[in-house]
Write a protein that holds these residues in place. Sequence first.
Motif, PDB file in Angstrom:
ATOM      1  N   TRP A 132     -26.152   8.053 -29.610  1.00 50.85           N
ATOM      2  CA  TRP A 132     -26.422   8.110 -28.176  1.00 50.85           C
ATOM      3  C   TRP A 132     -25.186   8.653 -27.471  1.00 50.85           C
ATOM      4  N   VAL A 133     -25.393   9.463 -26.436  1.00 51.54           N
ATOM      5  CA  VAL A 133     -24.290  10.095 -25.717  1.00 51.54           C
ATOM      6  C   VAL A 133     -24.420   9.799 -24.226  1.00 51.54           C
ATOM      7  N   TYR A 134     -23.301   9.456 -23.608  1.00 46.83           N
ATOM      8  CA  TYR A 134     -23.255   9.280 -22.152  1.00 46.83           C
ATOM      9  C   TYR A 134     -22.486  10.452 -21.558  1.00 46.83           C
ATOM     10  N   MET A 135     -23.168  11.249 -20.724  1.00 41.12           N
ATOM     11  CA  MET A 135     -22.587  12.476 -20.172  1.00 41.12           C
ATOM     12  C   MET A 135     -22.234  12.344 -18.698  1.00 41.12           C
ATOM     13  N   GLY A 136     -22.306  11.120 -18.162  1.00 39.41           N
ATOM     14  CA  GLY A 136     -21.997  10.906 -16.761  1.00 39.41           C
ATOM     15  C   GLY A 136     -20.500  10.821 -16.504  1.00 39.41           C
ATOM     16  N   SER A 137     -20.157  10.721 -15.226  1.00 39.22           N
ATOM     17  CA  SER A 137     -18.750  10.720 -14.826  1.00 39.22           C
ATOM     18  C   SER A 137     -18.215   9.332 -14.512  1.00 39.22           C
ATOM     19  N   SER A 138     -19.062   8.308 -14.592  1.00 42.44           N
ATOM     20  CA  SER A 138     -18.607   6.955 -14.289  1.00 42.44           C
ATOM     21  C   SER A 138     -17.571   6.502 -15.318  1.00 42.44           C
ATOM     22  N   ALA A 139     -16.548   5.808 -14.847  1.00 44.79           N
ATOM     23  CA  ALA A 139     -15.502   5.325 -15.749  1.00 44.79           C
ATOM     24  C   ALA A 139     -16.059   4.319 -16.754  1.00 44.79           C
TER      25      ALA A 139
END
Length: 444
Positions: A132-139
């Motif tokens: 699974w990959v998280y591509m968002g900008s949230s820290a």
Amino acid sequence: MTTATEGKELTQVGPGTVMGELMRQYWIPAAQSSELERDGAPMRLMLLGEKLIAFRDSAGRVGVMDHRCPHRCASLFLGRNEEGGLRCIYHGWKFDVSGNCVDMASVPPHQDFKHKVKAKAYAALERAGIVWVYMGSSAKAPPLPAFEILDVPDDEINVTFIQRECNYLQALEGEIDTSHFGFLHAGHVDPDDVPEGDPVHNTLTNRAPEYHIADTAWGTQYAAYRAAGPDSTYWRFANFLFPFWSQAPNGEFGSHVHARAWVPLDDGNTMFCFLRWKRGVSALTQPQPVFRDGRPIGGTGRGNNFLPNTTDWLGRWRLAANPGNDWGMDRAAQRSNAIYSGIDGIHLQDQAITESMGPITDHAFEHLAPSDQMITRTRRRLLMAARAFRDNRVLPPGVEDAEVYRGARSGYFVSDDKNLWQEIYVKQLAVALHPPSAPLRAAE
């Protein structure tokens, strides 16, 4: 009608697009864990229109990053996966799974500035045999969606990936459109030729069901219903779940634990990712449907034949039956009514239809009907959520509260309950079989 502007907002997924930014707020199933070997060759990975590479380092950790080396933009796909990191073959710069530059082999030690260089990398984790990959900008990355299937031990989950040559939205909409079943999949079947206890019998007796539609905490839901006798109703419940998940009604509601993702690789290509509980009763766990006399019903063949995977950006999990060979359509079988579509296999029939629309459907050409209420409701739900995030940074459903997904299940059943449809759903969910959970997992 969906306007041209709305169509673009719904279907474009690249960086900076309305829908692309919404999707980047979620964890995205990107690859099967088995595709990445420890210290093995990196793999090209297209995701939301971005060209990435994925690799597994010496410690077994997975890295996912932009394929361009931040030095001179040579592709890290050509890199050497060695000793805890990926080394660019152009000048020997090496990066760990977090994108940190850990070696500048071509730079004298007194001029080294590796602490200032970082490859564009995304957070990755593994669950249920999937990367699974998280591509968002949230820290801080959000939790994984609390699908019931993700509570199941990995060895009880079947995972399937299949690439589809069309936009994610038309693939997803093919899933939440239930009125096509009596035609595309079973138009050649006479209900009198099917055993009365078979769920297909109810579908074929009335090929034009009525619907209830509603927004839910996880997205949208429909309940298609038909009479199943003087005092009973045949129900088919299904769900859309943010941002691109579905739950189809092709199994018994009481045990059909699954989730199906339609992951946008780019605007014109999608990866179908299917997770299901092996012990649930569904079309894939039951014998091939037969007529009363025991003959197999044509068009319901099982299994998929794949082309060999290649290293291309779109070279993974491609079906051998595809637009280039008309999906193996047998016109003789179609003419003789042995198979209504002439195409053998439920999934392949769906794939052929959605790919036949072209890479992206021209929504202005459509004439939607009452049977398309779930489609119009889901488009509106997606658009409103994406615009709310763009304009006011309102996080879309399921990002902060992943538990909203836990109330979603799909499937069919016959009931004589005369209560409101949503009350019937809640009662069925309360008595449904819930598989044993995996041992407590470490926090992500």
